[in-house]
Design an enzyme around this catalytic site. Structure first.
Site, short mmCIF file in Angstrom:
data_model
loop_
_atom_site.label_atom_id
_atom_site.label_comp_id
_atom_site.label_asym_id
_atom_site.label_seq_id
_atom_site.Cartn_x
_atom_site.Cartn_y
_atom_site.Cartn_z
N HIS A 1 0.75 -1.17 0.14
CA HIS A 1 0.06 -0.21 -0.10
C HIS A 1 0.81 1.28 0.00
CE1 HIS A 1 -3.80 -2.36 0.68
NE2 HIS A 1 -2.94 -3.13 1.18
N ASP B 1 -6.19 -1.30 -3.66
CA ASP B 1 -6.73 -2.31 -2.49
C ASP B 1 -7.58 -3.39 -2.94
OD1 ASP B 1 -5.77 -0.18 -0.85
OD2 ASP B 1 -7.60 0.68 -0.09
N HIS C 1 -7.99 -7.16 1.68
CA HIS C 1 -7.32 -5.96 2.48
C HIS C 1 -7.84 -5.83 3.71
CE1 HIS C 1 -5.01 -2.64 3.90
NE2 HIS C 1 -5.90 -1.59 3.38
MN MN Z 1 -4.47 0.81 0.47
#
Ligand code: MN
Length: 258
Positions: A69, A75, A79
Site C-alpha cells: 500500500h 486495494d 485488505h
Molecule cells: Mn491501501
C-alpha cells in the site's frame, strides 16, 4: 478498421491521449502513518545490486523494498476484515483492470474544508448533470490532494487530533458499496477513507463497505484534473502478488480529444 487498430492509431496520433495517474515511486513517496500499537508499512526504497562494477560489470539493477500500500496502489477486497474471504490482488480479473471512469471534482470543497466528506446527495446531483455512474467502472474522487503529494507532512495533514484529509461519509460509503453500479472508488489521498475516519462509527467505513462488497480501491492518484467528468477509460495495473492485499500500481487514463 478493427476497434483495436483504431485505438492504436488514435493513441499514436494523440486523438486519444494517455494520461498517467501514477505518483512517482521513490523514498519520499508519502505512506500512511498509523498510531501505536498498529503496524506500519515500509517506505519505498532501492538497494543496489550492481551498477556497471565488480558486482556486475555490464549491468545495473536494484532490489526494491515497498509496502503493498505504498504510493499509487490498488486495494483488493482481502485488505479488509470485511473482505477476508474475497479476492486477493492476484485474483482480480484482468478484464476488471480496464474499465470506464468518471471524475467527481470536489477540490473546491476540500480546499475550504480538509475534512470534507462526500455524501450520496453530492453524487446524485452530479448524476443529474452528467448521467449515471458507470456500470463496472470507477468513481474517481478529485479533491486536489495530489498537489500535496511531494510532501509527506502536507499530504497526511496531521495535527494533535490526527490526519485531516477528505473522504466519504458512512452513508455514502455504504451506498457506493451496496447501490452504486461502480466496481471501485479511486482517490488522490493516502487511502480511500477520510483522515478522520478512524473516529467514525464504524471506523474506516469506505474500506469496510467497499472491500466487504468485493469492490476495489485506488489511492494516491494524480492528474485527475486532466480528465473530463465522463468518458475516460482507466487501466489500473497492480502486480499479481499471490495472497497480496494490494499492490503499487501503474494507473493510466485514456481520454478522447475532439
Ligand atoms: Mn491501501
Amino acid at each position: 478498421m478493427s476497434v483495436l487498430s483504431a485505438l492504436a492509431d488514435a493513441i499514436r496520433s494523440q486523438s486519444v491521449e494517455v494520461i498517467d495517474l501514477t505518483a512517482p515511486l521513490s523514498a519520499s513517496t508519502p505512506v500512511i502513518m498509523l498510531p501505536p500499537p498498529f503496524g506500519n508499512t515500509a517506505t519505498f526504497s532501492l538497494s543496489e545490486i550492481s551498477r556497471y562494477d565488480d558486482r556486475g560489470p555490464a549491468w545495473y539493477w536494484n532490489d526494491i523494498t515497498t509496502g503493498e500500500h505504498t504510493g499509487t496502489h490498488f486495494d483488493a477486497p482481502v485488505h479488509w476484515v470485511t473482505g477476508r474471504d474475497g479476492e486477493d490482488v492476484s485474483q482480480v480479473a484482468a478484464r476488471s483492470l480496464i474499465a470506464p471512469a468518471v471524475v467527481l471534482d470536489f477540490s473546491a470543497h476540500a480546499a475550504a474544508d480538509p475534512d470534507f466528506l462526500l455524501e450520496v446527495d453530492h453524487i446524485k446531483a452530479w448524476e443529474a448533470d452528467h448521467g449515471p455512474l458507470p456500470e463496472g467502472g470507477w468513481l474517481l474522487y478529485r479533491t486536489g490532494w495530489d498537489e500535496r503529494s511531494a510532501d509527506q507532512a502536507r499530504f497526511l495533514n496531521a495535527n494533535e487530533s490526527g490526519p485531516h484529509t477528505p473522504g466519504v461519509s458512512i452513508e455514502c460509503a455504504r451506498w457506493l458499496a451496496e447501490q452504486a453500479p461502480v466496481m471501485g472508488f479511486g482517490v488522490e489521498t493516502v487511502g480511500t477513507d477520510a483522515g478522520t475516519a478512524h473516529s467514525f462509527d464504524p471506523p474506516f467505513p469506505c474500506h469496510a463497505a467497499l472491500l466487504g462488497a468485493g469492490k476495489y480501491g485506488l489511492t494516491q492518484l494524480q492528474n485527475l484534473a486532466a480528465l473530463p467528468a465522463t468518458g475516460t477509460v482507466v487501466i489500473a495495473a497492480p502486480l499479481p502478488i499471490v495472497g497480496g492485499s494490494g499492490s503499487p500500481s501503474r494507473v493510466l487514463a485514456l481520454v478522447e480529444r475532439s
